[in-house]
Design a protein around this motif. Structure first.
Motif, PDB file in Angstrom:
ATOM      1  N   GLN A   3     -16.752 -20.572 -29.595  1.00  0.00           N
ATOM      2  CA  GLN A   3     -18.043 -20.993 -30.121  1.00  0.00           C
ATOM      3  C   GLN A   3     -17.832 -21.836 -31.373  1.00  0.00           C
ATOM      4  OE1 GLN A   3     -21.096 -19.717 -28.633  1.00  0.00           O
ATOM      5  NE2 GLN A   3     -19.602 -19.061 -27.072  1.00  0.00           N
ATOM      6  N   ALA A   4     -18.576 -22.948 -31.467  1.00  0.00           N
ATOM      7  CA  ALA A   4     -18.470 -23.783 -32.660  1.00  0.00           C
ATOM      8  C   ALA A   4     -19.031 -23.051 -33.876  1.00  0.00           C
ATOM      9  CB  ALA A   4     -19.209 -25.093 -32.443  1.00  0.00           C
ATOM     10  N   LYS A   5     -20.107 -22.264 -33.648  1.00  0.00           N
ATOM     11  CA  LYS A   5     -20.718 -21.481 -34.721  1.00  0.00           C
ATOM     12  C   LYS A   5     -20.795 -20.020 -34.277  1.00  0.00           C
ATOM     13  CE  LYS A   5     -23.592 -25.263 -36.514  1.00  0.00           C
ATOM     14  NZ  LYS A   5     -24.970 -25.701 -36.841  1.00  0.00           N
ATOM     15  N   PRO A   6     -20.766 -19.087 -35.232  1.00  0.00           N
ATOM     16  CA  PRO A   6     -20.791 -17.673 -34.843  1.00  0.00           C
ATOM     17  C   PRO A   6     -22.116 -17.288 -34.196  1.00  0.00           C
ATOM     18  CG  PRO A   6     -21.016 -17.892 -37.228  1.00  0.00           C
ATOM     19  CD  PRO A   6     -20.696 -19.257 -36.702  1.00  0.00           C
ATOM     20  N   ASP A   7     -22.033 -16.601 -33.086  1.00  0.00           N
ATOM     21  CA  ASP A   7     -23.213 -16.077 -32.395  1.00  0.00           C
ATOM     22  C   ASP A   7     -23.393 -14.629 -32.836  1.00  0.00           C
ATOM     23  OD1 ASP A   7     -25.070 -14.976 -30.664  1.00  0.00           O
ATOM     24  OD2 ASP A   7     -24.277 -15.979 -28.881  1.00  0.00           O
ATOM     25  N   PRO A   8     -24.529 -14.284 -33.485  1.00  0.00           N
ATOM     26  CA  PRO A   8     -24.696 -12.926 -34.013  1.00  0.00           C
ATOM     27  C   PRO A   8     -24.683 -11.846 -32.933  1.00  0.00           C
ATOM     28  CG  PRO A   8     -26.766 -14.144 -34.112  1.00  0.00           C
ATOM     29  CD  PRO A   8     -25.703 -15.132 -33.775  1.00  0.00           C
ATOM     30  N   LYS A   9     -24.894 -12.228 -31.672  1.00  0.00           N
ATOM     31  CA  LYS A   9     -24.922 -11.237 -30.599  1.00  0.00           C
ATOM     32  C   LYS A   9     -23.540 -10.979 -30.006  1.00  0.00           C
ATOM     33  CE  LYS A   9     -29.694 -12.290 -29.260  1.00  0.00           C
ATOM     34  NZ  LYS A   9     -30.576 -12.742 -28.158  1.00  0.00           N
ATOM     35  N   ARG A  10     -22.533 -11.704 -30.519  1.00  0.00           N
ATOM     36  CA  ARG A  10     -21.184 -11.579 -29.955  1.00  0.00           C
ATOM     37  C   ARG A  10     -20.201 -11.047 -30.992  1.00  0.00           C
ATOM     38  NH1 ARG A  10     -19.276 -16.173 -25.973  1.00  0.00           N
ATOM     39  NH2 ARG A  10     -21.057 -16.390 -24.580  1.00  0.00           N
TER      40      ARG A  10
END
Length: 243
Positions: A3-10
């Motif tokens: 992911q280019a940016k952090p996904d809060p659900k992962r």
């Protein structure tokens, strides 16, 4: 996984050479995980801190083992950051009088009527299981089962009583009255289920010596709630657990 940016659900595993976030898909984020490593190899720095700092789009519940007289490292170093990000921060530390308060019996008090008995039995299980010394587990099933059968109506009684009598400290005080005096108190309990369950326990427990043995064992398991400080921090709940 990248992911280019952090996904809060992962769940964050790390970053690659291109500075992309390596994150477990959401489905697997809900699974259990264990992170192993000796002291000082970077478990907190490399794994736990990134979850708490980068994933500010999701709520977090954190438990930490500390000496008791100081805040946990994760709380101390990340709670301010998450508060600035708009999160409401709660901390329960039974060794710190500035702690938020949590009364476990409120889960029974606030439960639907048809679920109160099941919630009381579940909480009784936790108290009995965690109050049993590791070296004795499995060797005293009869005593544990009897203590649970006694604790369950006490929890139902506490949950139905006025708040000043609805905490673990108050339950321990009731046990100190002994079986006969407690029977008179629970006969007038605002919880009819507590009345019936305690009457059943009295009939099925047999001889007086056994009853006193069960009382003594349960009082011992409730010893953590003996101090004024512990009573103060567990006599009510400051946190909206449903929210």
């Amino acid at each position: 996984y990248f992911q280019a940016k952090p996904d809060p659900k992962r769940l964050i595993i790390g970053r690659n050479a291109a500075s992309e976030y390596i994150q477990v898909p959401e489905f697997w984020t809900h699974a259990h995980a264990i992170v192993c490593g000796r002291t000082g190899v970077g478990k907190s720095r490399g794994f736990f801190f990134p979850q708490l700092i980068e994933r500010i789009g999701t709520s977090m519940i954190v438990t930490e083992a500390t000496p008791g007289y100081e805040d946990g490292e994760l709380y101390k170093l990340t709670s301010g950051w998450r508060k600035m990000a708009g999160h409401e921060i709660f901390c329960f530390n039974p060794s710190d009088m500035s702690s938020h308060r949590i009364n476990p019996i409120d889960t029974i008090r606030n439960a639907p009527e048809e679920k109160k008995a099941a919630y009381a039995e579940r909480l009784a299980d936790l108290i009995i299981m965690n109050g049993q010394p590791a070296e004795q587990r499995g060797d005293s099933k009869t005593w544990n089962d009897s203590e649970k059968l006694l604790l369950t109506p006490l929890l139902l009684h506490a949950a139905a009583s006025e708040p000043q009598f609805g905490h673990f400290g108050a339950m321990r005080w009731l046990l100190l009255q002994g079986p006969d005096r407690l029977q008179k108190i629970l006969y007038r309990s605002p919880s009819e289920v507590a009345q019936m369950e305690f009457e059943g326990w009295m009939r099925l427990s047999g001889e007086t010596n056994f009853k006193y043995g069960v009382f003594s064992g349960l009082i011992t398991k409730l010893n953590p709630w003996m101090t004024d400080q512990m009573v103060t921090l567990t006599e009510k709940t400051d946190i909206d657990l449903d929210a």
